[in-house]
Design a protein around this motif. Structure first.
Motif, short mmCIF file in Angstrom:
data_model
loop_
_atom_site.label_atom_id
_atom_site.label_comp_id
_atom_site.label_asym_id
_atom_site.label_seq_id
_atom_site.Cartn_x
_atom_site.Cartn_y
_atom_site.Cartn_z
N GLY A 6 0.90 -1.09 -0.11
CA GLY A 6 0.11 0.11 -0.13
C GLY A 6 0.80 1.19 -0.12
N ASP A 7 2.11 1.11 0.34
CA ASP A 7 3.02 2.23 0.20
C ASP A 7 3.14 2.67 -1.06
OD1 ASP A 7 3.58 2.16 2.91
OD2 ASP A 7 5.59 1.42 2.77
N HIS A 8 3.37 4.10 -1.37
CA HIS A 8 3.85 4.74 -2.58
C HIS A 8 5.28 4.26 -3.00
CE1 HIS A 8 0.42 7.52 -2.81
NE2 HIS A 8 0.58 7.71 -1.77
N ALA A 9 5.42 4.11 -4.39
CA ALA A 9 6.48 3.39 -4.64
C ALA A 9 7.63 4.50 -5.36
CB ALA A 9 6.40 2.17 -5.92
N HIS A 10 8.44 4.72 -4.75
CA HIS A 10 9.51 5.95 -5.13
C HIS A 10 10.78 5.18 -5.41
CE1 HIS A 10 6.65 8.95 -3.47
NE2 HIS A 10 6.73 8.31 -2.39
N SER A 11 11.23 3.88 -5.34
CA SER A 11 12.13 3.21 -5.57
C SER A 11 12.10 2.08 -5.77
CB SER A 11 13.16 3.75 -4.70
OG SER A 11 12.76 3.13 -3.59
N MET A 12 13.23 1.14 -6.43
CA MET A 12 13.09 -0.13 -6.43
C MET A 12 14.46 -0.45 -5.61
SD MET A 12 14.57 -1.02 -10.43
CE MET A 12 14.89 -2.74 -9.91
N TYR A 13 14.73 -1.88 -5.26
CA TYR A 13 15.90 -2.33 -4.57
C TYR A 13 16.56 -3.56 -5.21
CZ TYR A 13 13.03 0.39 -1.23
OH TYR A 13 12.49 1.54 -0.55
N PHE A 14 17.90 -3.66 -5.14
CA PHE A 14 18.66 -4.42 -5.37
C PHE A 14 19.40 -5.30 -4.28
CE2 PHE A 14 18.39 -1.47 -9.00
CZ PHE A 14 18.12 -2.43 -10.12
N ILE A 15 19.31 -6.38 -3.95
CA ILE A 15 19.90 -7.04 -2.94
C ILE A 15 21.30 -7.14 -3.11
CG2 ILE A 15 19.58 -9.02 -1.37
CD1 ILE A 15 16.73 -9.35 -2.29
N ALA A 54 13.16 -7.72 5.85
CA ALA A 54 14.58 -8.42 5.97
C ALA A 54 14.50 -9.54 6.85
CB ALA A 54 15.59 -7.52 6.45
N LEU A 55 15.08 -10.72 6.23
CA LEU A 55 15.08 -12.00 7.00
C LEU A 55 16.48 -12.20 7.57
CD1 LEU A 55 13.38 -14.43 4.66
CD2 LEU A 55 12.38 -13.54 6.73
N THR A 56 17.62 -11.45 7.21
CA THR A 56 18.77 -11.41 7.65
C THR A 56 19.32 -10.31 7.38
OG1 THR A 56 19.82 -11.98 5.66
CG2 THR A 56 19.33 -13.97 7.10
N ARG A 57 20.55 -9.78 7.98
CA ARG A 57 20.99 -8.43 7.86
C ARG A 57 21.22 -8.07 6.04
NH1 ARG A 57 24.38 -5.59 11.63
NH2 ARG A 57 25.30 -3.81 10.49
N CYS A 58 20.87 -7.04 5.77
CA CYS A 58 20.89 -7.05 4.28
C CYS A 58 21.61 -5.65 3.86
CB CYS A 58 19.43 -6.82 3.98
SG CYS A 58 18.46 -8.15 3.82
N ASN A 59 22.25 -5.77 2.64
CA ASN A 59 22.99 -4.64 2.06
C ASN A 59 21.97 -4.36 0.95
OD1 ASN A 59 24.92 -3.98 3.84
ND2 ASN A 59 26.17 -5.47 2.83
N LEU A 60 21.21 -3.32 0.65
CA LEU A 60 20.54 -2.99 -0.22
C LEU A 60 20.87 -1.92 -1.16
CD1 LEU A 60 16.87 -3.45 1.42
CD2 LEU A 60 18.25 -5.32 -0.09
N LEU A 61 20.70 -1.80 -2.53
CA LEU A 61 21.05 -0.65 -3.25
C LEU A 61 19.71 0.02 -3.78
CD1 LEU A 61 23.88 -2.34 -5.46
CD2 LEU A 61 24.18 -1.07 -3.42
N VAL A 62 19.65 0.89 -3.72
CA VAL A 62 18.21 1.63 -3.97
C VAL A 62 18.21 2.73 -5.02
CG1 VAL A 62 16.46 3.27 -3.07
CG2 VAL A 62 17.68 1.88 -1.41
N LEU A 63 17.20 2.35 -5.96
CA LEU A 63 17.29 3.03 -7.26
C LEU A 63 16.15 3.93 -7.29
CD1 LEU A 63 18.85 3.90 -9.93
CD2 LEU A 63 17.55 1.87 -11.00
N ALA A 64 16.26 5.17 -7.37
CA ALA A 64 14.78 6.11 -7.46
C ALA A 64 13.97 5.82 -8.93
CB ALA A 64 15.31 7.55 -7.15
N ALA A 65 12.97 6.15 -8.85
CA ALA A 65 12.09 5.95 -10.03
C ALA A 65 12.61 6.60 -10.93
CB ALA A 65 10.45 6.30 -9.39
#
Length: 107
Positions: A6-15, A54-65
Motif C-alpha cells: 500500500g506504500d507509494h513506490a518511489h524506488s526499487m531495490y537490489f539485494i 529483511a530475514l537477515t542483515r541486508c545490504n540493499l542498493l536503492v534506485l529512485a524511480a
C-alpha cells in the motif's frame, strides 16, 4: 520492514547481500543476493502490492524511480531486462529449492 503493502513506490531495490521475504497477496517468496524487487510498482506507478521484510542483515542498493526511468531510456538492454520481469517477479523457478528464486537483476 523495507516496504509495506500500500506504500507509494518511489524506488526499487537490489539485494547486494542478505535475504528478504516478500509477503504477497497469496504467497510468501524469499529473495536473496543478486535479485531485485519493487520495480513493478515503480513502472506501473501504483502502490506496493506486497510487504518486504529483511530475514537477515541486508545490504540493499536503492534506485529512485526517476533514475530507473532515465536508465531504461538510456540503455535498451536494461529496459528489456527490467520489463521482462514484470509479472514474473515473484514466481518460483522450477529446479530450485522451494521458496528460492533464480537470480535476477542487472548483470
Amino acid at each position: 520492514m523495507i516496504v509495506r503493502e500500500g506504500d507509494h513506490a518511489h524506488s526499487m531495490y537490489f539485494i547486494a547481500a542478505g535475504e528478504i521475504e516478500m509477503a504477497l497477496e497469496k504467497k510468501k517468496v524469499k529473495l536473496g543476493e543478486g535479485q531485485f524487487f519493487g520495480e513493478v510498482a515503480v513502472l506501473r506507478k501504483v502502490r506496493r502490492s506486497g510487504t518486504a521484510t529483511a530475514l537477515t542483515r541486508c545490504n540493499l542498493l536503492v534506485l529512485a524511480a526517476q533514475d530507473l526511468h532515465a536508465l531504461m531510456k538510456r540503455d535498451r538492454r536494461i529496459a528489456e531486462r527490467i520489463k521482462g520481469r514484470r509479472g514474473k517477479a515473484h514466481r518460483p523457478q522450477s529446479g530450485r529449492s522451494q521458496g528460492r528464486r533464480r537470480r535476477g537483476g542487472l548483470t
